[in-house]
Design a protein around this motif. Structure first.
Motif, PDB file in Angstrom:
ATOM      1  N   THR A 105       0.855  -1.181   0.000  1.00  0.00           N
ATOM      2  CA  THR A 105       0.000   0.000   0.000  1.00  0.00           C
ATOM      3  C   THR A 105       0.893   1.234   0.000  1.00  0.00           C
ATOM      4  O   THR A 105       2.049   1.176   0.419  1.00  0.00           O
ATOM      5  CB  THR A 105      -0.930   0.040   1.223  1.00  0.00           C
ATOM      6  N   TYR A 106       0.341   2.336  -0.459  1.00  0.00           N
ATOM      7  CA  TYR A 106       1.164   3.522  -0.604  1.00  0.00           C
ATOM      8  C   TYR A 106       0.417   4.768  -0.152  1.00  0.00           C
ATOM      9  O   TYR A 106      -0.814   4.796  -0.072  1.00  0.00           O
ATOM     10  CB  TYR A 106       1.623   3.680  -2.062  1.00  0.00           C
ATOM     11  N   THR A 107       1.198   5.796   0.123  1.00  0.00           N
ATOM     12  CA  THR A 107       0.680   7.138   0.389  1.00  0.00           C
ATOM     13  C   THR A 107       1.425   8.077  -0.529  1.00  0.00           C
ATOM     14  O   THR A 107       2.666   8.101  -0.527  1.00  0.00           O
ATOM     15  CB  THR A 107       0.929   7.546   1.849  1.00  0.00           C
ATOM     16  N   ALA A 108       0.686   8.833  -1.324  1.00  0.00           N
ATOM     17  CA  ALA A 108       1.334   9.752  -2.259  1.00  0.00           C
ATOM     18  C   ALA A 108       0.332  10.804  -2.696  1.00  0.00           C
ATOM     19  O   ALA A 108      -0.866  10.558  -2.772  1.00  0.00           O
ATOM     20  CB  ALA A 108       1.867   9.015  -3.486  1.00  0.00           C
ATOM     21  N   THR A 109       0.862  11.970  -3.014  1.00  0.00           N
ATOM     22  CA  THR A 109       0.023  13.001  -3.616  1.00  0.00           C
ATOM     23  C   THR A 109       0.083  12.828  -5.132  1.00  0.00           C
ATOM     24  O   THR A 109       1.046  12.276  -5.675  1.00  0.00           O
ATOM     25  CB  THR A 109       0.529  14.395  -3.232  1.00  0.00           C
ATOM     26  N   LYS A 156       6.270 -12.686 -16.247  1.00  0.00           N
ATOM     27  CA  LYS A 156       6.707 -13.986 -15.711  1.00  0.00           C
ATOM     28  C   LYS A 156       5.656 -14.631 -14.808  1.00  0.00           C
ATOM     29  O   LYS A 156       5.990 -15.303 -13.838  1.00  0.00           O
ATOM     30  CB  LYS A 156       8.013 -13.824 -14.916  1.00  0.00           C
ATOM     31  N   GLY A 157       4.386 -14.417 -15.092  1.00  0.00           N
ATOM     32  CA  GLY A 157       3.311 -15.004 -14.300  1.00  0.00           C
ATOM     33  C   GLY A 157       2.893 -14.155 -13.110  1.00  0.00           C
ATOM     34  O   GLY A 157       1.901 -14.463 -12.443  1.00  0.00           O
ATOM     35  N   PHE A 158       3.631 -13.102 -12.818  1.00  0.00           N
ATOM     36  CA  PHE A 158       3.281 -12.186 -11.749  1.00  0.00           C
ATOM     37  C   PHE A 158       2.365 -11.088 -12.286  1.00  0.00           C
ATOM     38  O   PHE A 158       2.499 -10.660 -13.430  1.00  0.00           O
ATOM     39  CB  PHE A 158       4.536 -11.526 -11.155  1.00  0.00           C
ATOM     40  N   GLU A 159       1.447 -10.626 -11.426  1.00  0.00           N
ATOM     41  CA  GLU A 159       0.557  -9.537 -11.798  1.00  0.00           C
ATOM     42  C   GLU A 159       0.371  -8.599 -10.620  1.00  0.00           C
ATOM     43  O   GLU A 159       0.465  -9.021  -9.458  1.00  0.00           O
ATOM     44  CB  GLU A 159      -0.831 -10.075 -12.179  1.00  0.00           C
ATOM     45  N   ALA A 160       0.076  -7.335 -10.926  1.00  0.00           N
ATOM     46  CA  ALA A 160      -0.298  -6.374  -9.896  1.00  0.00           C
ATOM     47  C   ALA A 160      -1.167  -5.314 -10.548  1.00  0.00           C
ATOM     48  O   ALA A 160      -0.858  -4.856 -11.653  1.00  0.00           O
ATOM     49  CB  ALA A 160       0.926  -5.736  -9.258  1.00  0.00           C
ATOM     50  N   THR A 161      -2.232  -4.921  -9.848  1.00  0.00           N
ATOM     51  CA  THR A 161      -3.164  -3.929 -10.385  1.00  0.00           C
ATOM     52  C   THR A 161      -3.100  -2.665  -9.544  1.00  0.00           C
ATOM     53  O   THR A 161      -3.172  -2.722  -8.313  1.00  0.00           O
ATOM     54  CB  THR A 161      -4.600  -4.469 -10.411  1.00  0.00           C
ATOM     55  N   TYR A 162      -2.980  -1.541 -10.190  1.00  0.00           N
ATOM     56  CA  TYR A 162      -2.913  -0.218  -9.566  1.00  0.00           C
ATOM     57  C   TYR A 162      -4.327   0.162  -9.121  1.00  0.00           C
ATOM     58  O   TYR A 162      -5.189   0.495  -9.930  1.00  0.00           O
ATOM     59  CB  TYR A 162      -2.380   0.755 -10.611  1.00  0.00           C
ATOM     60  N   ARG A 163      -4.566   0.128  -7.806  1.00  0.00           N
ATOM     61  CA  ARG A 163      -5.885   0.437  -7.249  1.00  0.00           C
ATOM     62  C   ARG A 163      -5.816   1.764  -6.511  1.00  0.00           C
ATOM     63  O   ARG A 163      -5.318   1.832  -5.386  1.00  0.00           O
ATOM     64  CB  ARG A 163      -6.319  -0.661  -6.259  1.00  0.00           C
ATOM     65  N   LEU A 200       3.847   3.041 -10.134  1.00  0.00           N
ATOM     66  CA  LEU A 200       4.117   1.995  -9.139  1.00  0.00           C
ATOM     67  C   LEU A 200       4.911   0.876  -9.780  1.00  0.00           C
ATOM     68  O   LEU A 200       4.705   0.541 -10.963  1.00  0.00           O
ATOM     69  CB  LEU A 200       2.801   1.454  -8.567  1.00  0.00           C
ATOM     70  N   PHE A 201       5.822   0.301  -8.986  1.00  0.00           N
ATOM     71  CA  PHE A 201       6.748  -0.697  -9.501  1.00  0.00           C
ATOM     72  C   PHE A 201       6.886  -1.857  -8.516  1.00  0.00           C
ATOM     73  O   PHE A 201       6.785  -1.664  -7.307  1.00  0.00           O
ATOM     74  CB  PHE A 201       8.153  -0.094  -9.690  1.00  0.00           C
ATOM     75  N   GLU A 232      -8.346   3.578  -5.445  1.00  0.00           N
ATOM     76  CA  GLU A 232      -9.347   3.724  -4.390  1.00  0.00           C
ATOM     77  C   GLU A 232      -8.879   3.110  -3.072  1.00  0.00           C
ATOM     78  O   GLU A 232      -9.266   3.577  -1.986  1.00  0.00           O
ATOM     79  CB  GLU A 232     -10.676   3.104  -4.829  1.00  0.00           C
ATOM     80  N   THR A 233      -8.030   2.076  -3.159  1.00  0.00           N
ATOM     81  CA  THR A 233      -7.494   1.457  -1.941  1.00  0.00           C
ATOM     82  C   THR A 233      -6.003   1.749  -1.772  1.00  0.00           C
ATOM     83  O   THR A 233      -5.374   1.224  -0.848  1.00  0.00           O
ATOM     84  CB  THR A 233      -7.693  -0.070  -1.979  1.00  0.00           C
ATOM     85  N   THR A 234      -5.450   2.584  -2.611  1.00  0.00           N
ATOM     86  CA  THR A 234      -4.013   2.924  -2.638  1.00  0.00           C
ATOM     87  C   THR A 234      -3.159   1.675  -2.461  1.00  0.00           C
ATOM     88  O   THR A 234      -2.299   1.587  -1.563  1.00  0.00           O
ATOM     89  CB  THR A 234      -3.637   3.994  -1.590  1.00  0.00           C
ATOM     90  N   SER A 235      -3.396   0.697  -3.331  1.00  0.00           N
ATOM     91  CA  SER A 235      -2.695  -0.577  -3.210  1.00  0.00           C
ATOM     92  C   SER A 235      -2.138  -1.034  -4.553  1.00  0.00           C
ATOM     93  O   SER A 235      -2.601  -0.607  -5.630  1.00  0.00           O
ATOM     94  CB  SER A 235      -3.633  -1.644  -2.654  1.00  0.00           C
TER      95      SER A 235
END
Lengths: 112, 114
Positions: free
Chosen positions: A24-28, A60-67, A33-34, A69-72
């Protein structure tokens, strides 16, 4: 200021298990995201990235979604292998400066 | 092959000596960075450079110095003023400073000071 929080490790799984590493992140503004991976004794390699909300990075089979609304930006893989054992870092690059802000890293151990 | 080289991979020094770590890139990247990594911890930024002949302090610059005389080179000197220099040092570069530009890393130099 901007910050990144990752789940603490180590995370220990059996081969072929489902993986989730929370970030999770906090940013203005609108950061990019990496996820980076570091194998023992080596430098870091970019695993995937997302530059805007709802983008999905994958590699390589890994995934991540920039959310936004949940800053995740949680990292997932459907079936892990022993070779995935490494330290995984989540990072963000914000509008306010051009440095990467790093999470503390999560060590992943996959047992055969 | 394009990439970042760091040399040497392992470096041993006596306390009180300055030591210079090499970082070279052939990616034609504008920006370069130095990080320190301690066991079980994340990365901490020492110095960064967005353009030749210019560099800025990061979060832990005390006891370190850098130069950027050429686009492809960004050496880091660990001085005797650095209180606890033993660590893993990582050099990185990015195409240019900017939010969507990922950083590419070298293999690292492990410095041990005794």
């Amino acid at each position: 200021g901007d910050s990144v929080t990752q789940m603490e490790g180590p995370v220990t799984l059996s081969e072929e298990a489902f993986l989730t590493i929370n970030c999770t992140y906090t940013a203005t503004g609108y950061p990019s995201l990496f996820w980076y991976v570091q194998y023992p004794g080596e430098g870091l390699q970019l695993l995937l990235k997302a530059t805007k909300a709802d983008d999905k990075g994958s590699n390589k089979g890994f995934e991540a979604t920039y959310r936004k609304e949940t800053t995740s930006f949680h990292l997932e893989k459907g079936s892990v292998q022993v070779s995935d054992s490494a330290v995984y870092f989540c990072a963000l690059s914000s509008d306010s400066n051009y440095q990467l802000i790093w999470g503390a890293g999560t060590k992943l151990i996959i047992k055969p | 092959d394009g990439g970042i080289t760091q040399s040497p991979k392992y470096l041993f020094r006596k306390e009180g000596q300055n030591v210079t770590l090499s970082c070279e890139q052939n990616l034609n990247h504008d920006a370069m960075y130095w990080y320190r990594q301690d066991p079980g911890q994340g990365l901490r930024l020492i110095y960064y450079s967005q353009i030749v002949n210019d560099f800025q302090k990061g979060d832990i610059a005390e006891g370190y110095s850098v130069s950027r005389e050429k686009k492809e080179s960004f050496p880091l000197t660990v001085t005797s003023a650095q209180k606890n220099p033993t660590a893993f040092y990582l050099c990185a570069s990015s195409q240019r400073p900017g939010t969507s530009y990922e950083q590419y890393f070298g293999p690292g130099t492990r410095l041990t000071v005794t």
